[in-house]
Design an enzyme around this catalytic site. Structure first.
Site, PDB file in Angstrom:
ATOM      1  N   VAL A 103       0.846  -1.194   0.000  1.00 15.08           N
ATOM      2  CA  VAL A 103       0.000   0.000   0.000  1.00 15.08           C
ATOM      3  C   VAL A 103       0.876   1.236   0.000  1.00 15.08           C
ATOM      4  O   VAL A 103       1.825   1.338   0.778  1.00 15.08           O
ATOM      5  CB  VAL A 103      -0.917   0.019   1.253  1.00 15.08           C
ATOM      6  N   CYS A 104       0.565   2.178  -0.897  1.00 10.89           N
ATOM      7  CA  CYS A 104       1.255   3.468  -0.886  1.00 10.89           C
ATOM      8  C   CYS A 104       0.230   4.560  -1.159  1.00 10.89           C
ATOM      9  O   CYS A 104      -0.966   4.280  -1.276  1.00 10.89           O
ATOM     10  CB  CYS A 104       2.410   3.505  -1.882  1.00 10.89           C
ATOM     11  N   ALA A 105       0.685   5.787  -1.273  1.00 11.38           N
ATOM     12  CA  ALA A 105      -0.226   6.914  -1.419  1.00 11.38           C
ATOM     13  C   ALA A 105      -1.165   6.745  -2.612  1.00 11.38           C
ATOM     14  O   ALA A 105      -2.372   6.867  -2.482  1.00 11.38           O
ATOM     15  CB  ALA A 105       0.556   8.219  -1.513  1.00 11.38           C
TER      16      ALA A 105
ATOM     17  N   ALA B 182      -3.661   3.753  -0.808  1.00  8.78           N
ATOM     18  CA  ALA B 182      -4.109   3.761   0.584  1.00  8.78           C
ATOM     19  C   ALA B 182      -5.611   4.003   0.692  1.00  8.78           C
ATOM     20  O   ALA B 182      -6.289   3.402   1.526  1.00  8.78           O
ATOM     21  CB  ALA B 182      -3.335   4.819   1.366  1.00  8.78           C
TER      22      ALA B 182
END
Length: 106
Positions: free
Chosen positions: A9-11, A41
């Site tokens: 998960v990232c921005a 996210a």
């Protein structure tokens, strides 16, 4: 050994996509049965409900979500090592994820 589901998960889900492809390449080379995927996210909760991952790895830029996600999910949630993330070291990230998955029941 059963398939391991690893969710990154990232921005926006973009920066982890490169890391996912590197991790998949290593898994293939080492004959590790793993389903590795990335998600933004903002969609992490929805995606994890669908996919039921064994572990969620957070990009360093969304580490602030760690406590929220740890409280919400009944699987390990970890922040990816900043050096491994910065150098896109798929091998180290995959190795760490598998160690955590394999040890969670102990």
């Amino acid at each position: 050994m059963s398939e391991k589901k690893i969710m990154l998960v990232c921005a926006a889900g973009m920066s982890t996509s490169l890391l996912v492809s590197k991790m998949k390449k290593i898994a293939l080379e080492k004959k590790i049965d793993a389903d590795i995927f990335a998600e933004a996210a903002s969609k992490a909760e929805e995606k994890s409900a669908e996919e039921k991952p064994d572990i969620m790895l957070l990009g360093p830029q969304v580490r602030y979500l760690l406590k929220k996600f740890e409280d919400k999910f009944n699987f390990p949630v970890e922040v990816i090592n900043m050096r491994d993330y910065g150098t896109m070291n798929g091998e180290n990230v995959l190795k760490k994820a598998i160690e955590i998955i394999d040890n969670k029941d102990i």
